[in-house]
Design a protein around this motif. Structure first.
Motif, mmCIF file in Angstrom:
data_model
loop_
_atom_site.group_PDB
_atom_site.id
_atom_site.type_symbol
_atom_site.label_atom_id
_atom_site.label_comp_id
_atom_site.label_asym_id
_atom_site.label_seq_id
_atom_site.Cartn_x
_atom_site.Cartn_y
_atom_site.Cartn_z
ATOM 1 N N LYS A 23 17.031 21.582 -42.106
ATOM 2 C CA LYS A 23 17.387 21.772 -43.117
ATOM 3 C C LYS A 23 17.479 23.213 -43.920
ATOM 4 O O LYS A 23 18.512 23.779 -44.260
ATOM 5 N N GLN A 24 16.654 24.482 -43.316
ATOM 6 C CA GLN A 24 16.671 25.555 -44.041
ATOM 7 C C GLN A 24 17.059 26.064 -42.675
ATOM 8 O O GLN A 24 18.838 27.183 -43.757
ATOM 9 N N GLY A 46 8.496 9.778 -34.301
ATOM 10 C CA GLY A 46 8.948 10.074 -35.481
ATOM 11 C C GLY A 46 9.439 9.321 -37.112
ATOM 12 O O GLY A 46 9.983 9.878 -37.543
ATOM 13 N N PHE A 47 9.714 7.802 -36.761
ATOM 14 C CA PHE A 47 9.905 7.243 -37.625
ATOM 15 C C PHE A 47 9.927 7.581 -38.797
ATOM 16 O O PHE A 47 11.204 8.144 -39.407
ATOM 17 N N LEU A 48 9.045 7.734 -39.375
ATOM 18 C CA LEU A 48 8.445 7.885 -41.224
ATOM 19 C C LEU A 48 8.491 9.138 -40.987
ATOM 20 O O LEU A 48 9.430 9.363 -42.456
ATOM 21 N N GLY A 49 8.175 10.251 -40.422
ATOM 22 C CA GLY A 49 8.630 11.442 -40.600
ATOM 23 C C GLY A 49 9.807 11.970 -40.525
ATOM 24 O O GLY A 49 10.396 12.551 -42.118
ATOM 25 N N GLY A 50 10.571 11.151 -40.093
ATOM 26 C CA GLY A 50 12.023 11.788 -40.228
ATOM 27 C C GLY A 50 13.201 10.765 -41.592
ATOM 28 O O GLY A 50 13.320 11.255 -41.791
ATOM 29 N N ILE A 51 12.294 9.426 -41.921
ATOM 30 C CA ILE A 51 12.616 8.633 -43.467
ATOM 31 C C ILE A 51 12.340 9.642 -44.438
ATOM 32 O O ILE A 51 13.270 9.980 -45.134
ATOM 33 N N LEU A 52 11.441 9.751 -44.276
ATOM 34 C CA LEU A 52 11.032 10.933 -45.379
ATOM 35 C C LEU A 52 11.695 12.708 -45.575
ATOM 36 O O LEU A 52 11.875 13.070 -46.147
ATOM 37 N N GLY A 53 11.534 13.157 -43.945
ATOM 38 C CA GLY A 53 12.485 13.753 -44.284
ATOM 39 C C GLY A 53 14.335 14.095 -44.788
ATOM 40 O O GLY A 53 14.665 14.683 -45.542
ATOM 41 N N ILE A 54 14.476 13.397 -44.498
ATOM 42 C CA ILE A 54 16.056 12.281 -44.804
ATOM 43 C C ILE A 54 16.193 12.370 -46.210
ATOM 44 O O ILE A 54 16.189 13.012 -46.810
ATOM 45 N N LEU A 55 14.872 12.403 -46.813
ATOM 46 C CA LEU A 55 14.465 11.867 -48.297
ATOM 47 C C LEU A 55 14.452 13.020 -49.294
ATOM 48 O O LEU A 55 15.071 13.278 -49.820
ATOM 49 N N LEU A 56 12.910 13.762 -48.345
ATOM 50 C CA LEU A 56 12.517 15.139 -49.257
ATOM 51 C C LEU A 56 13.558 15.953 -48.902
ATOM 52 O O LEU A 56 14.049 16.931 -50.459
ATOM 53 N N PHE A 57 14.420 16.173 -47.726
ATOM 54 C CA PHE A 57 15.037 17.584 -47.167
ATOM 55 C C PHE A 57 16.699 16.782 -47.768
ATOM 56 O O PHE A 57 17.545 18.169 -48.391
ATOM 57 N N LYS A 58 16.811 15.511 -48.282
ATOM 58 C CA LYS A 58 18.086 15.347 -48.209
ATOM 59 C C LYS A 58 19.498 15.852 -47.460
ATOM 60 O O LYS A 58 20.466 16.319 -47.695
ATOM 61 N N HIS A 59 18.225 15.828 -46.577
ATOM 62 C CA HIS A 59 19.195 16.489 -45.124
ATOM 63 C C HIS A 59 19.437 14.863 -43.799
ATOM 64 O O HIS A 59 18.631 14.272 -43.483
ATOM 65 N N LYS A 60 20.758 15.709 -43.589
ATOM 66 C CA LYS A 60 21.701 14.715 -42.607
ATOM 67 C C LYS A 60 21.876 13.150 -43.763
ATOM 68 O O LYS A 60 21.684 11.680 -43.108
#
Length: 90
Positions: A23-24, A46-60
C-alpha cells in the motif's frame, strides 16, 4: 505453542506487513508486490493477515476481480489446511 499455530501466526504477520508495504509503495509509485505473490501468501496461510491488510490499509478493496481471487484462494487454503490437519491428527 504448537508448530502449526506458530507458523500461522508468523505467516499472517508477514502477510499483514507485506500488505502495508505494498500500500505504501502504491502511494509513492515504488516497487510493488505482484498480485500473484499476495495471493501466494494467502494460500500459504496468511488469509487473516490479508483480511486485516485489506481492512486496515484499505488496500485492494476496490479491485473486485482481485477480491474474488483472494477469497477463492482463501477457500482453497482452508480446504488444504483441513486436509493437512486431518492427516496429521489421524
Amino acid at each position: 505453542m504448537e508448530p502449526i499455530l506458530f507458523y500461522l501466526l508468523i505467516i499472517n504477520l508477514v502477510t499483514l506487513f507485506i500488505w502495508g508495504y505494498d500500500k505504501q509503495m502504491a502511494k509513492t509509485n515504488g516497487q510493488r508486490i505482484s498480485e500473484i505473490q499476495l495471493l501466494l501468501l494467502i494460500f500459504l496461510g496468511g488469509f487473516l493477515g490479508g483480511i486485516l491488510g485489506i481492512l486496515l490499509f484499505k488496500h485492494k478493496i476496490s479491485k473486485r476481480f482481485f477480491l474474488i481471487k483472494f477469497f477463492a484462494v482463501g477457500l482453497l487454503q482452508l480446504i488444504f489446511l483441513r486436509f493437512v490437519l486431518r492427516i496429521l491428527w489421524n
